[in-house]
Design a protein around this motif. Structure first.
Motif, short mmCIF file in Angstrom:
data_model
loop_
_atom_site.label_atom_id
_atom_site.label_comp_id
_atom_site.label_asym_id
_atom_site.label_seq_id
_atom_site.Cartn_x
_atom_site.Cartn_y
_atom_site.Cartn_z
N LEU A 1 0.83 -1.20 0.00
CA LEU A 1 0.00 0.00 0.00
C LEU A 1 0.87 1.25 0.00
N PRO A 2 0.35 2.34 -0.56
CA PRO A 2 1.13 3.58 -0.52
C PRO A 2 1.23 4.09 0.91
N TRP B 1 -1.67 7.98 -0.06
CA TRP B 1 -2.95 7.27 -0.24
C TRP B 1 -3.96 8.23 -0.88
N LYS B 2 -4.80 7.69 -1.77
CA LYS B 2 -5.78 8.53 -2.45
C LYS B 2 -7.04 7.73 -2.73
N HIS C 1 -13.07 -0.02 -6.56
CA HIS C 1 -11.73 -0.41 -6.98
C HIS C 1 -10.83 -0.53 -5.76
N GLY C 2 -9.97 -1.55 -5.76
CA GLY C 2 -9.04 -1.75 -4.67
C GLY C 2 -7.60 -1.58 -5.11
N TYR C 3 -6.72 -1.37 -4.14
CA TYR C 3 -5.29 -1.25 -4.42
C TYR C 3 -4.66 -2.59 -4.79
N ASP C 4 -5.38 -3.70 -4.60
CA ASP C 4 -4.78 -5.02 -4.80
C ASP C 4 -4.95 -5.50 -6.24
N ASN C 5 -3.95 -5.21 -7.08
CA ASN C 5 -3.87 -5.73 -8.45
C ASN C 5 -5.11 -5.43 -9.29
N ARG D 1 -11.51 0.75 4.11
CA ARG D 1 -12.20 -0.27 3.33
C ARG D 1 -13.67 0.11 3.20
N TRP E 1 -9.02 -2.28 1.03
CA TRP E 1 -7.99 -1.41 0.41
C TRP E 1 -8.59 -0.54 -0.69
N CYS F 1 -9.66 2.21 -3.23
CA CYS F 1 -8.99 3.40 -3.78
C CYS F 1 -9.85 4.14 -4.78
#
Length: 216
Positions: free
Chosen positions: A53-54, A59-60, A127-131, A167, A181, A183
């Motif tokens: 994670l950033p 984080w944004k 949308h999540g930060y995970d891939n 989340r 996560w 985003c």
């Protein structure tokens, strides 16, 4: 997780705090949906493991799609917005339920009203930060009174393994609809399957009628 862990829930589930929004499912005589079993723990489940994670200052959260005023929030800006508490149960499609959670964060209604929902918007993709992971929801479910983006669980910051720093939380649907996560929140005119939905999970995910898998 052990009985010494503050997240462990032995005995009767806790009562709601006086200042919380009460999720309607907690008012049922039987709070365990069909095919579920109560757990005193909070298991960790996800598609790919906890992502990198950033840092907090990078984080944004992005609100975009069919809105009048798309905007971004930093973590500090998100945490400075008007806050709510929600008392809700949490039902995983893998058949466990954790009762009486207290989530704190920012109402999804507030976030989207600030952006201005266009009339043609009917669905949400989170949308999540995970891939590039995503999940889809009807806009009406995402705007439920008890839905929020949360950074605190039972008074403590949400750990990265559980989707922190922020989340989604849509308590009236199965837990995979509550994006870890998070985003981005995108509004669309049509339904668009996310990661688990493309793999056969239900497009909505109501635990009370066991909408676990698609039948199309």
């Amino acid at each position: 997780m052990t009985v010494d862990d503050p997240k462990y829930q032995p005995g009767e589930p806790p009562a709601p705090p006086a200042d919380a929004i009460i999720s309607p499912d907690t008012r049922r005589d039987n709070r365990i949906p069909p095919g579920q079993s109560r757990t005193p723990k909070w298991p960790v489940l996800d598609a790919f493991g906890t992502p990198r994670l950033p840092p907090a200052d990078r984080w944004k959260l992005k609100i975009f799609g069919l809105v009048e005023r798309p905007y971004d929030l930093s973590l500090a800006e998100f945490q400075a917005l008007p806050r709510v508490k929600v008392f809700a149960d949490f039902h995983c499609v893998t058949r466990w339920s954790r009762l009486s959670n207290v989530w704190e964060g920012v109402s999804t209604r507030y976030l989207l009203e600030r952006a201005g929902i266009l009339p043609q918007a009917k669905y949400v993709v989170c949308h999540g930060y995970d891939n590039g992971w995503t999940t889809n929801l009807p806009l009406s479910d995402f705007l439920a009174e008890d839905a929020l983006l949360t950074d605190l669980h039972d008074g403590q910051p949400i750990a990265p393994d559980h989707g922190g720093p922020v989340r989604g939380m849509v308590p009236q649907l199965y837990a995979w609809k509550s994006a870890k996560w998070i985003c981005g929140i995108e509004l669309l005119p049509h339904d668009q399957a996310g990661y688990w939905e493309r793999g056969g999970y239900h497009m909505r995910g109501d635990p009370w009628v066991e909408e676990r898998f698609r039948d199309d």
